[in-house]
Motif scaffolding. Sequence first.
Motif, mmCIF file in Angstrom:
data_model
loop_
_atom_site.group_PDB
_atom_site.id
_atom_site.type_symbol
_atom_site.label_atom_id
_atom_site.label_comp_id
_atom_site.label_asym_id
_atom_site.label_seq_id
_atom_site.Cartn_x
_atom_site.Cartn_y
_atom_site.Cartn_z
ATOM 1 N N ALA A 60 0.944 -1.525 -0.041
ATOM 2 C CA ALA A 60 -0.183 -0.009 -0.199
ATOM 3 C C ALA A 60 0.418 1.129 -0.037
ATOM 4 N N GLY A 61 2.177 1.091 -0.017
ATOM 5 C CA GLY A 61 3.114 2.585 -0.194
ATOM 6 C C GLY A 61 3.666 2.060 -1.622
ATOM 7 N N PHE A 62 4.536 3.642 -2.053
ATOM 8 C CA PHE A 62 4.167 3.956 -2.980
ATOM 9 C C PHE A 62 5.377 2.623 -3.878
ATOM 10 N N ILE A 63 6.389 2.255 -3.888
ATOM 11 C CA ILE A 63 6.785 0.816 -4.599
ATOM 12 C C ILE A 63 5.906 0.140 -4.906
ATOM 13 N N GLY A 64 5.128 -0.102 -3.433
ATOM 14 C CA GLY A 64 4.797 -1.719 -3.601
ATOM 15 C C GLY A 64 3.495 -1.441 -4.053
ATOM 16 N N VAL A 92 0.140 -7.887 2.109
ATOM 17 C CA VAL A 92 0.114 -7.449 4.044
ATOM 18 C C VAL A 92 1.283 -5.834 3.459
ATOM 19 N N ASP A 93 -0.108 -5.437 4.406
ATOM 20 C CA ASP A 93 0.754 -3.673 5.037
ATOM 21 C C ASP A 93 -0.558 -3.573 5.997
ATOM 22 N N SER A 94 0.574 -3.071 7.137
ATOM 23 C CA SER A 94 0.551 -2.593 8.451
ATOM 24 C C SER A 94 -0.704 -1.009 7.903
ATOM 25 N N LEU A 95 -0.667 -0.472 7.198
ATOM 26 C CA LEU A 95 -1.449 0.997 7.085
ATOM 27 C C LEU A 95 -0.801 1.668 7.833
ATOM 28 N N THR A 96 0.453 1.989 7.390
ATOM 29 C CA THR A 96 1.195 3.596 9.142
ATOM 30 C C THR A 96 1.084 4.386 8.209
ATOM 31 N N TYR A 97 1.046 5.443 8.398
ATOM 32 C CA TYR A 97 1.232 6.635 7.683
ATOM 33 C C TYR A 97 1.222 6.672 6.548
ATOM 34 N N GLN A 107 -1.758 -6.107 8.033
ATOM 35 C CA GLN A 107 -0.844 -6.792 9.062
ATOM 36 C C GLN A 107 0.087 -6.291 9.134
ATOM 37 N N ASP A 108 1.024 -6.240 10.085
ATOM 38 C CA ASP A 108 2.654 -5.588 10.850
ATOM 39 C C ASP A 108 3.553 -7.055 10.597
ATOM 40 N N ILE A 109 4.314 -6.393 9.261
ATOM 41 C CA ILE A 109 5.573 -7.635 9.560
ATOM 42 C C ILE A 109 6.014 -7.745 10.669
ATOM 43 N N ARG A 110 5.968 -7.018 12.130
ATOM 44 C CA ARG A 110 6.016 -7.486 12.578
ATOM 45 C C ARG A 110 6.409 -8.843 13.818
ATOM 46 N N ASN A 117 9.842 -8.090 0.157
ATOM 47 C CA ASN A 117 10.221 -7.456 1.073
ATOM 48 C C ASN A 117 10.502 -6.197 0.504
ATOM 49 N N PHE A 118 8.311 -5.469 0.422
ATOM 50 C CA PHE A 118 8.910 -3.779 0.105
ATOM 51 C C PHE A 118 9.029 -2.792 1.466
ATOM 52 N N ALA A 119 8.083 -3.506 3.307
ATOM 53 C CA ALA A 119 7.825 -2.763 3.664
ATOM 54 C C ALA A 119 8.850 -1.692 4.565
ATOM 55 N N GLU A 156 10.018 1.160 6.910
ATOM 56 C CA GLU A 156 9.860 2.699 7.672
ATOM 57 C C GLU A 156 10.557 3.300 6.271
ATOM 58 N N SER A 157 10.336 4.519 5.393
ATOM 59 C CA SER A 157 11.212 4.733 4.114
ATOM 60 C C SER A 157 11.786 5.978 4.318
ATOM 61 N N HIS A 158 11.587 7.151 5.197
ATOM 62 C CA HIS A 158 12.074 8.508 4.929
ATOM 63 C C HIS A 158 12.906 8.790 5.932
ATOM 64 N N PRO A 214 19.996 6.824 10.316
ATOM 65 C CA PRO A 214 19.793 5.355 11.711
ATOM 66 C C PRO A 214 18.743 4.703 10.237
ATOM 67 N N TYR A 215 17.889 5.910 9.391
ATOM 68 C CA TYR A 215 16.845 4.565 8.402
ATOM 69 C C TYR A 215 18.005 3.756 7.577
ATOM 70 N N SER A 216 19.317 4.179 6.858
ATOM 71 C CA SER A 216 19.892 3.708 5.814
ATOM 72 C C SER A 216 21.214 2.634 6.620
ATOM 73 N N SER A 273 19.568 0.771 9.532
ATOM 74 C CA SER A 273 17.948 -0.029 9.548
ATOM 75 C C SER A 273 18.212 -1.225 7.769
ATOM 76 N N LYS A 274 18.130 -0.284 7.352
ATOM 77 C CA LYS A 274 18.416 -0.901 5.527
ATOM 78 C C LYS A 274 19.497 -1.617 5.567
ATOM 79 N N ALA A 275 20.586 -1.336 5.584
ATOM 80 C CA ALA A 275 21.628 -2.572 5.935
ATOM 81 C C ALA A 275 21.260 -3.430 6.384
ATOM 82 N N ASN A 296 17.182 6.277 -5.761
ATOM 83 C CA ASN A 296 15.982 7.580 -5.720
ATOM 84 C C ASN A 296 15.134 6.772 -6.905
ATOM 85 N N ASN A 297 13.790 6.688 -5.999
ATOM 86 C CA ASN A 297 12.677 6.614 -7.004
ATOM 87 C C ASN A 297 11.693 7.389 -7.717
ATOM 88 N N TYR A 298 10.815 8.069 -8.172
ATOM 89 C CA TYR A 298 10.089 8.492 -8.345
ATOM 90 C C TYR A 298 8.330 8.366 -9.543
#
Length: 339
Positions: free
Chosen positions: A9-13, A32-37, A58-61, A80-82, A84-86, A152-154, A156-158, A182-184
């Motif tokens: 339910a996010g951008f790339i997913g 599967v998406d928990s529908l965060t903001y 559904q939350d993947i955690r 797995n696209f889910a 926190e991405s910003h 912290p984002y990158s 966590s992705k690492a 970067n995607n657009y």
Amino acid sequence: MRILVTGGAGFIGANFVYYTLKNHPDYDIICVDSLTYAGNLSTLQKALKSPRFTFYRQDIRDRDGIDAIFQKERPDAVVNFAAESHVDRSIETPELFLQTNILGAQVMMDACLRYGNVRFHQVSTDEIYGDLPLDRPDLLFTENSPLRPSSPYSASKAGADMLTLAYFRTYGLRATVSRCSNNYGPFQFPEKLIPLMIANALEDKPLPVYGQGLNVRDWLYVADHCRAVDLILEKGEPGQVYNVGGHNEMRNIDIVKLLCAQLGKPESLITFVTDRKGHDLRYAIDPAKIRAELGWEPQTPFAEGLKKTVRWYLDNRPWWEQIISGEYRNYYQRMYGDR
Ligand code: NAD
Ligand code: TDX
């Protein structure tokens, strides 16, 4: 083929869901998406009408919840696209990023192992390599570049990226990793550079460029990323990492000026604001491996992709107007209020 897509339910997913429904009439998609903001069910409105598409909030955690979905749906592959991405939000609340991006990915991988070594693809990012200097255009990130995440984002992705490769080596999980630039494109949440500038410009609001706008990003149209993930799922080799990017480096300020021109808005809307903490200078991907091994090439030139994107935001005002009218206002005030 039954493919489970997290973060759909996010951008790339969501773009990947539509790409797959269109290009693989024989695939079923379980989202599967928990529908965060950042997740928006209205984005999936058309997909929800297809008998080949099933949605779970559904939350993947949550291990038990994910287990129940695997038990019922028996997917053949997971993408797995889910996440926190910003980056800016990760500077405010790092913990959530570690939980979703690392522990959530682990829950998905454990489920894949438990249900017969399901094929797993981790959508990673070029940000895990850290940044490159502005004055060395000859340097590009290859799959062998060291990981030096800055935010912290990158970081966590690492962590998730490394864990995926560790699960391949230790448990034999049939896993691949892609590290995209970067995607657009359509459905990108308006907190990110391009949609934020489009939305603000259309409302004649200031266009907040961090620092002097000289930071460089390597932009790729989202459909090209979706095609890369699709190819990796079909032909990629477990244990392998694939960089994805289109040799399209642009300075932020030049993108914002292009958007002003396309929208017929004055550059006087541009406002230089306090820089992002730890702001990466430049990203640039070397996609030689995915080109040579899987035959992937980007198909959308930047000028064309940007036009399509601007058109999409003009044609779909209710989609983003609804987003920026809610909780997003508090976020915007917090982030940009006295910057
Ligand atoms: P996004 O923020 O638009 O979407 C993320 C989705 O994940 C949302 O729908 C959200 O509801 C969902 N989600 C978040 N936490 C969840 C949880 N705990 N359980 C279930 N669902 C959850 O992000 P995006 O820009 O579409 O990015 C998708 C993926 O691609 C991310 O993993 C990101 O790191 C990666 N990536 C993004 C870019 C980019 O430019 N946007 C580039 C390279 C890689
Ligand atoms: O208001 C802004 N002003 C500004 O100057 C915003 C939101 C951004 N910027 C700058 C910061 C970056 O140099 O624009 C550039 C792009 O910023 P973002 O859209 O926040 O993207 P970035 O930080 O580059 O990260 C993105 O690409 C890699 C995605 O958000 C990540 O999920 C992905 O992994």
